[in-house]
Design a protein around this motif. Structure first.
Motif, mmCIF file in Angstrom:
data_model
loop_
_atom_site.group_PDB
_atom_site.id
_atom_site.type_symbol
_atom_site.label_atom_id
_atom_site.label_comp_id
_atom_site.label_asym_id
_atom_site.label_seq_id
_atom_site.Cartn_x
_atom_site.Cartn_y
_atom_site.Cartn_z
ATOM 1 N N LEU A 1 141.151 -60.702 -92.883
ATOM 2 C CA LEU A 1 142.090 -59.596 -92.675
ATOM 3 C C LEU A 1 141.973 -58.552 -93.782
ATOM 4 N N VAL A 2 141.932 -59.008 -95.021
ATOM 5 C CA VAL A 2 141.844 -58.089 -96.155
ATOM 6 C C VAL A 2 140.510 -57.338 -96.134
ATOM 7 N N THR A 3 139.435 -58.032 -95.811
ATOM 8 C CA THR A 3 138.126 -57.383 -95.731
ATOM 9 C C THR A 3 138.120 -56.303 -94.656
ATOM 10 N N GLY A 4 138.687 -56.605 -93.492
ATOM 11 C CA GLY A 4 138.757 -55.619 -92.423
ATOM 12 C C GLY A 4 139.543 -54.383 -92.820
ATOM 13 N N VAL A 5 140.671 -54.582 -93.519
ATOM 14 C CA VAL A 5 141.483 -53.450 -93.967
ATOM 15 C C VAL A 5 140.691 -52.586 -94.948
ATOM 16 N N GLY A 6 139.984 -53.243 -95.884
ATOM 17 C CA GLY A 6 139.218 -52.492 -96.875
ATOM 18 C C GLY A 6 138.155 -51.612 -96.246
ATOM 19 N N PHE A 7 137.374 -52.186 -95.339
ATOM 20 C CA PHE A 7 136.332 -51.397 -94.698
ATOM 21 C C PHE A 7 136.936 -50.363 -93.740
ATOM 22 N N GLY A 8 138.036 -50.702 -93.098
ATOM 23 C CA GLY A 8 138.677 -49.753 -92.196
ATOM 24 C C GLY A 8 139.137 -48.494 -92.900
ATOM 25 N N LEU A 9 139.650 -48.631 -94.126
ATOM 26 C CA LEU A 9 140.137 -47.476 -94.876
ATOM 27 C C LEU A 9 139.016 -46.526 -95.291
ATOM 28 N N THR A 10 137.765 -46.990 -95.215
ATOM 29 C CA THR A 10 136.637 -46.117 -95.549
ATOM 30 C C THR A 10 136.585 -44.900 -94.637
ATOM 31 N N ALA A 11 137.148 -45.019 -93.448
ATOM 32 C CA ALA A 11 137.167 -43.891 -92.515
ATOM 33 C C ALA A 11 137.887 -42.684 -93.090
ATOM 34 N N PHE A 12 138.810 -42.910 -94.012
ATOM 35 C CA PHE A 12 139.617 -41.817 -94.565
ATOM 36 C C PHE A 12 139.126 -41.356 -95.936
ATOM 37 N N ALA A 13 138.089 -42.008 -96.470
ATOM 38 C CA ALA A 13 137.611 -41.695 -97.818
ATOM 39 C C ALA A 13 136.712 -40.460 -97.798
ATOM 40 N N ASP A 14 136.863 -39.617 -98.811
ATOM 41 C CA ASP A 14 135.978 -38.460 -98.949
ATOM 42 C C ASP A 14 135.714 -38.104 -100.408
ATOM 43 N N VAL A 15 136.333 -38.843 -101.333
ATOM 44 C CA VAL A 15 136.105 -38.639 -102.763
ATOM 45 C C VAL A 15 135.822 -39.993 -103.406
ATOM 46 N N ALA A 16 135.253 -39.950 -104.591
ATOM 47 C CA ALA A 16 134.789 -41.177 -105.240
ATOM 48 C C ALA A 16 135.905 -42.182 -105.457
ATOM 49 N N TRP A 17 137.080 -41.730 -105.930
ATOM 50 C CA TRP A 17 138.146 -42.686 -106.238
ATOM 51 C C TRP A 17 138.640 -43.399 -104.979
ATOM 52 N N PHE A 18 138.652 -42.696 -103.831
ATOM 53 C CA PHE A 18 139.101 -43.321 -102.589
ATOM 54 C C PHE A 18 138.081 -44.348 -102.116
ATOM 55 N N TYR A 19 136.793 -43.993 -102.215
ATOM 56 C CA TYR A 19 135.761 -44.986 -101.893
ATOM 57 C C TYR A 19 135.889 -46.203 -102.801
ATOM 58 N N GLY A 20 136.171 -45.952 -104.088
ATOM 59 C CA GLY A 20 136.350 -47.068 -105.012
ATOM 60 C C GLY A 20 137.518 -47.952 -104.632
ATOM 61 N N LEU A 21 138.605 -47.359 -104.153
ATOM 62 C CA LEU A 21 139.766 -48.133 -103.727
ATOM 63 C C LEU A 21 139.420 -49.042 -102.545
ATOM 64 N N THR A 22 138.666 -48.517 -101.587
ATOM 65 C CA THR A 22 138.280 -49.352 -100.435
ATOM 66 C C THR A 22 137.405 -50.519 -100.889
ATOM 67 N N VAL A 23 136.514 -50.265 -101.842
ATOM 68 C CA VAL A 23 135.652 -51.337 -102.358
ATOM 69 C C VAL A 23 136.496 -52.417 -103.019
ATOM 70 N N LEU A 24 137.489 -52.034 -103.796
ATOM 71 C CA LEU A 24 138.345 -53.009 -104.462
ATOM 72 C C LEU A 24 139.096 -53.870 -103.450
ATOM 73 N N ILE A 25 139.542 -53.263 -102.340
ATOM 74 C CA ILE A 25 140.303 -54.019 -101.341
ATOM 75 C C ILE A 25 139.415 -55.046 -100.654
ATOM 76 N N TRP A 26 138.242 -54.596 -100.134
ATOM 77 C CA TRP A 26 137.432 -55.599 -99.430
ATOM 78 C C TRP A 26 136.794 -56.613 -100.381
ATOM 79 N N THR A 27 136.720 -56.268 -101.668
ATOM 80 C CA THR A 27 136.236 -57.251 -102.640
ATOM 81 C C THR A 27 137.212 -58.411 -102.792
ATOM 82 N N VAL A 28 138.507 -58.132 -102.724
ATOM 83 C CA VAL A 28 139.497 -59.219 -102.765
ATOM 84 C C VAL A 28 139.257 -60.180 -101.609
ATOM 85 N N GLY A 29 138.991 -59.641 -100.417
ATOM 86 C CA GLY A 29 138.666 -60.501 -99.282
ATOM 87 C C GLY A 29 137.413 -61.309 -99.525
ATOM 88 N N GLU A 30 136.409 -60.690 -100.106
ATOM 89 C CA GLU A 30 135.172 -61.404 -100.416
ATOM 90 C C GLU A 30 135.413 -62.537 -101.400
#
Length: 439
Positions: free
Chosen positions: A292-321
């Motif tokens: 579930l956490v991994t799916g949320v992390g990758f799903g939020l990538t759809a809204f990313a357009d700057v480095a910090w937002f991409y970094g936030l998505t990586v941190l979320i799906w990393t918790v799932g990993e």
């Protein structure tokens, strides 16, 4: 200080010396694991290939890996863990250099195919060797420490590669080949053969000729492998589609390297504490939460357009990993009959290789025809479906693990055992945790 020493003993104390040589080999290898992380950028920006051509090359890497992991699993059981590892690493180092020097598309594609085959042929032997040398009660923390080494190396490699690429991409291939060779030497010289001598075939135990039939009839294990396949299809988008998406947002390869390095940094900081966090908890619940956490992390990538937002998505799906990896590793160990460990490891690795071939192609097709948002929304949906699937299939996996454990202890074939259905509390107790704990 006493508390820190006690934590260190619980985390790393008492593990066999051969495990630490394997751990060291993992760390060295991952410190030089530059190429696959930056392959999509190298092919599109340095070599001028189209996104579809880059997806094809990365897909062929996965196809080669599927062949290699199948052969590697068989060789690990028949030929031995150590010679299989050494041969695979030697071939991978050679093909790494060949890929870096290749110029026409057909040569690059062939190099990726052969490199995937050699590199992934080592995985089943390494996994089987890890299970061979570490007692069952210590495997959760051993796999977690090995996973920690993988990501420590990965975090350093991702940052360094982003800057090394500016000096020339060939340097990435040379360093990767060198660390692969060093790993081969460490394991070959310091870790003896761990495969047990062949014993007479017991009634109800699969002979080598019937190993494939045994695995194909193991529906519980194949179901677990299928779930990992879908997880890998989502996870591997960080190698294929994520760098392309960040490039479309105007971000440089060095920025991608720094962002993706957050994955390794978070794991390095947090993974040593994960075994204690999940100890005693139902593995099916942990795996469901991880999906579930991994799916949320990758799903939020759809809204990313700057480095910090991409970094936030990586941190979320990393918790799932981080939640997924230790439970996955211990389940593979417990669901694999001792005499077929290499082949079972090979089948599990095969799910990653199939995903490695399919993920960049499927991701590219979805992104091209349905759009960036649809791609990442699909990843989120897959994560949700997998969470439910783990909750449904988890109890059967735990019953199977109990049956294999009892069979190993009593030397009675598993096929003759019909274990009682455990309660929820009993199922949780069969998880990876042990009362006393010291990648």
């Amino acid at each position: 200080m006493r508390t820190v020493r006690g934590w260190f003993r619980e985390t790393a104390g008492g593990l066999p010396a051969r495990f630490w040589y394997l751990w060291t080999g993992t760390l060295i290898n991952r410190l030089g694991s530059f190429v696959l992380v930056f392959l999509a950028i190298y092919l599109t920006q340095e070599r001028g290939f189209s996104a579809s051509q880059a997806g094809l090359v990365i897909g062929l890497w996965g196809v080669g890996g599927a062949v290699g992991t199948t052969i590697g699993g068989t060789l690990a059981d028949r030929w031995g863990r150590r010679p299989t590892l050494f041969t695979a690493h030697l071939g991978a180092a050679t093909m790494m250099l060949a890929l870096g020097l290749a110029r026409p598309l057909w040569a690059v594609a062939l190099g990726a195919l052969l490199l995937g085959a050699f590199a992934e042929a080592a995985r089943p032997a390494f996994g089987a060797m890890m299970i061979d040398v570490v007692p069952e009660k210590d495997r959760l923390r051993a796999f977690s420490l090995n996973y920690w080494a993988i990501n420590l190396g990965f975090a350093c490699a991702a940052v360094l590669a982003g800057f090394a690429a500016q000096a020339g991409y060939l340097l990435l291939f040379v360093v990767d080949a060198a660390t692969t060779l060093i790993t081969a030497v460490v394991i070959f010289t310091r870790v003896g053969e761990t495969r047990r001598a062949a014993s007479p075939v017991r009634a109800g135990t699969a002979a080598p000729a019937g190993a494939l039939r045994t695995i194909l009839s193991d529906r519980i294990y194949l179901g677990f492998v299928a779930l990992n396949l879908f997880a890998a299809l989502v996870f591997l988008q960080h190698i294929s589609m994520l760098p392309i998406a960040m490039g479309d947002s105007g971000l440089s390869p060095a920025t991608y390297g720094s962002v993706i390095a957050l994955n390794g940094v978070l794991i390095v900081v947090g993974q040593l504490f994960v075994p204690r966090l999940i100890r005693g908890r139902s593995r099916s619940h942990v795996l469901a939460l991880a999906s579930l956490v991994t799916g949320v992390g990758f799903g939020l990538t759809a809204f990313a357009d700057v480095a910090w937002f991409y970094g936030l998505t990586v941190l979320i799906w990393t918790v799932g990993e981080m939640l997924n990896s230790p439970s996955n590793a211990t389940l593979i160990a417990e669901l694999s009959p001792a005499e077929l460990r290499g082949r079972y490891q090979g089948v599990f690795s095969l799910s990653w290789q199939i995903a490695g071939a399919a993920a960049p192609i499927l991701g590219g097709v979805v992104r091209e025809h349905a759009g960036n948002t649809a791609l990442w929304a699909s990843c989120a949906a897959i994560g949700g479906v997998m969470a439910v699937a783990h909750l449904v299939s988890g109890p059967a996996r735990e019953r199977r693990a109990v049956a294999l454990r009892r069979a190993a202890q009593s030397a009675v074939p598993v096929t003759t055992i019909e274990p009682p259905v455990p309660s929820t509390a009993e199922a949780a107790a069969t998880g990876p945790a042990e009362p006393v704990r010291a990648n």
